[in-house]
Design an enzyme around this catalytic site. Sequence first.
Site, PDB file in Angstrom:
ATOM      1  N   THR A 189       0.862  -1.189   0.000  1.00 34.97           N
ATOM      2  CA  THR A 189       0.000   0.000   0.000  1.00 34.97           C
ATOM      3  C   THR A 189       0.901   1.242   0.000  1.00 34.97           C
ATOM      4  O   THR A 189       1.300   1.709  -1.053  1.00 34.97           O
ATOM      5  CB  THR A 189      -0.965  -0.003   1.203  1.00 34.97           C
ATOM      6  OG1 THR A 189      -0.228  -0.239   2.410  1.00 34.97           O
ATOM      7  CG2 THR A 189      -2.028  -1.082   1.037  1.00 34.97           C
ATOM      8  N   LYS A 198       4.136  -7.004   3.864  1.00 35.84           N
ATOM      9  CA  LYS A 198       3.924  -5.595   3.568  1.00 35.84           C
ATOM     10  C   LYS A 198       3.707  -4.869   4.878  1.00 35.84           C
ATOM     11  O   LYS A 198       3.227  -5.432   5.863  1.00 35.84           O
ATOM     12  CB  LYS A 198       2.739  -5.385   2.621  1.00 35.84           C
ATOM     13  CG  LYS A 198       1.366  -5.738   3.141  1.00 35.84           C
ATOM     14  CD  LYS A 198       0.679  -4.723   4.037  1.00 35.84           C
ATOM     15  CE  LYS A 198       0.649  -3.354   3.406  1.00 35.84           C
ATOM     16  NZ  LYS A 198       0.043  -2.372   4.398  1.00 35.84           N
ATOM     17  N   THR A 258      -0.531  -2.921  10.638  1.00 33.97           N
ATOM     18  CA  THR A 258      -1.077  -3.053   9.294  1.00 33.97           C
ATOM     19  C   THR A 258      -0.041  -3.826   8.553  1.00 33.97           C
ATOM     20  O   THR A 258       0.796  -3.290   7.865  1.00 33.97           O
ATOM     21  CB  THR A 258      -1.295  -1.716   8.591  1.00 33.97           C
ATOM     22  OG1 THR A 258      -2.332  -1.046   9.244  1.00 33.97           O
ATOM     23  CG2 THR A 258      -1.792  -1.941   7.171  1.00 33.97           C
ATOM     24  N   GLU A 298       6.693   4.824   7.005  1.00 31.03           N
ATOM     25  CA  GLU A 298       6.216   5.986   6.252  1.00 31.03           C
ATOM     26  C   GLU A 298       7.029   7.229   6.610  1.00 31.03           C
ATOM     27  O   GLU A 298       7.014   7.688   7.749  1.00 31.03           O
ATOM     28  CB  GLU A 298       4.737   6.208   6.532  1.00 31.03           C
ATOM     29  CG  GLU A 298       3.871   5.116   5.931  1.00 31.03           C
ATOM     30  CD  GLU A 298       2.434   5.137   6.412  1.00 31.03           C
ATOM     31  OE1 GLU A 298       1.614   4.464   5.784  1.00 31.03           O
ATOM     32  OE2 GLU A 298       2.140   5.809   7.415  1.00 31.03           O
ATOM     33  N   ASN A 308       0.110  10.426   5.715  1.00 27.00           N
ATOM     34  CA  ASN A 308      -1.123  10.017   6.383  1.00 27.00           C
ATOM     35  C   ASN A 308      -2.221  11.062   6.300  1.00 27.00           C
ATOM     36  O   ASN A 308      -3.408  10.723   6.342  1.00 27.00           O
ATOM     37  CB  ASN A 308      -0.816   9.649   7.841  1.00 27.00           C
ATOM     38  CG  ASN A 308      -0.135   8.304   7.933  1.00 27.00           C
ATOM     39  OD1 ASN A 308      -0.777   7.267   7.837  1.00 27.00           O
ATOM     40  ND2 ASN A 308       1.179   8.307   8.088  1.00 27.00           N
ATOM     41  N   SER A 325      -6.875  10.899  -0.156  1.00 21.33           N
ATOM     42  CA  SER A 325      -7.136  11.938  -1.162  1.00 21.33           C
ATOM     43  C   SER A 325      -6.315  11.715  -2.414  1.00 21.33           C
ATOM     44  O   SER A 325      -5.531  10.808  -2.508  1.00 21.33           O
ATOM     45  CB  SER A 325      -6.838  13.313  -0.561  1.00 21.33           C
ATOM     46  OG  SER A 325      -5.512  13.377  -0.105  1.00 21.33           O
TER      47      SER A 325
END
Length: 445
Positions: free
Chosen positions: A189, A215, A226, A312, A440, A445
């Site tokens: 992702t 992942k 996650t 991230e 995040n 969006s």
Amino acid sequence: MQTKIFARLAGIGRARFVGTMPDKTKFISKSGTYPQGFSLNGIASGVKANGKKDLAILFSSRPCNAAAVFTKNAFQAAPVQVSRQTLNGCGGKDIHCVVFNSGCANAVTGEGGLMDAQLITAEADNLTRPHWTSWTENSEEFPSSLVMSTGVIGQRLKLDKIQSGLEHAVEDLGSTHEYWMRAAEAICTTDTFPKLVSRELSIAGKVYRIAGFAKGAGMINPNLATLLGLFVTDAPISVDAVRSILRHAINNSFNSISIDGDTSTNDTIAFLANGAAGGSEITKSSPAYKEIRDAVTDIAQQLAKLVVRDGEGATKFVTVQVRGARSEKDAALVASTISNSALVKTAFFGEDANWGRILCAVGYSGAAVNPPATTVSFIPADGTEPLKLLVNGEPQNVDETRASEILSQDELTVDVDLGCGPYAKTNWTCDFSYDYVRINADYRS
């Protein structure tokens, strides 16, 4: 407007601090040695609007003994519930497939989401059944496929795209490195690179192969995250041994990492053994058990570290090493509290040797602490001498220039000696950068 603000902030951060993200392409597997009897594929089914790969399937023509560990989040996603029911029903035997999708978590989707997950497993069974080499009563009574999903929570799957995609994926299953990479890519992702590890080991003249892919880049916290993952081997391992090996591997890898302290609705890691390499069944009392267990744990640790490296917006990989704790629980509490502290993690990003934040996290961790016996150090990744920050509760005259040099590197170790006992724990975490907020804030969006 928000995007512009975050971009402006990110620009300030990069100008003020070290500047560039570390090169993560070096962590992408270029080749591998993979277990016999498994084939797989990863494709773009159309679930992701950007056209990237979003659907993967792994298939074994031989029935596998299998186990899985799942999220402890109370809002367990439909695929988590369905896969758990499947494994409970079949007793961990006769699993042939694992289906993954990314882009939609199929979480908090009610009865409809459960039906979608069940339909996916049924479709995988129907498409692959002609290629099974053996049948049992389990094969007739229970599903032979597990399902894992990751992505946005609260949205139903595009089931028509998944079903059509499965047909195309099964038509072109393969076992080369390319196909393993396709599957590893399809489950990503916000990941910036696919995470795939494999190895071969020889035990008493028998050669076994183990591979794993995972992942994860955000919403990562011990007790999984996650995080989707799969380990497979061609070793002939009993169901009880498969379960025991997986528990050991997870407790010493994925349950020791943190990126942001959040725990997902979808966490699932499975372990399948199809026995294609032949030989006597390996049980928990077999001489080969420990070697297999340690090899799987090694792969799990490599994958867990790759997840942290791909955090991230992460610019630093940080090992948190806690020693001298009164109990295993205390060691784990201190390691996880430091790893999850936003103040500690932002200090790492700012390359600020603010050891007071580390000490503060130790103090509120809930562990037994003896302040006059506590020592905190930075250990550089280049192998040079550790930098003592606090020794037996006494602050040191810290060389700020050397501290900045250590913190400017992509990797470092924080060493905390509590001076209370013999127990230790190591966790892996990363820093918090402006990019973490941007990624995040813009996720949907």
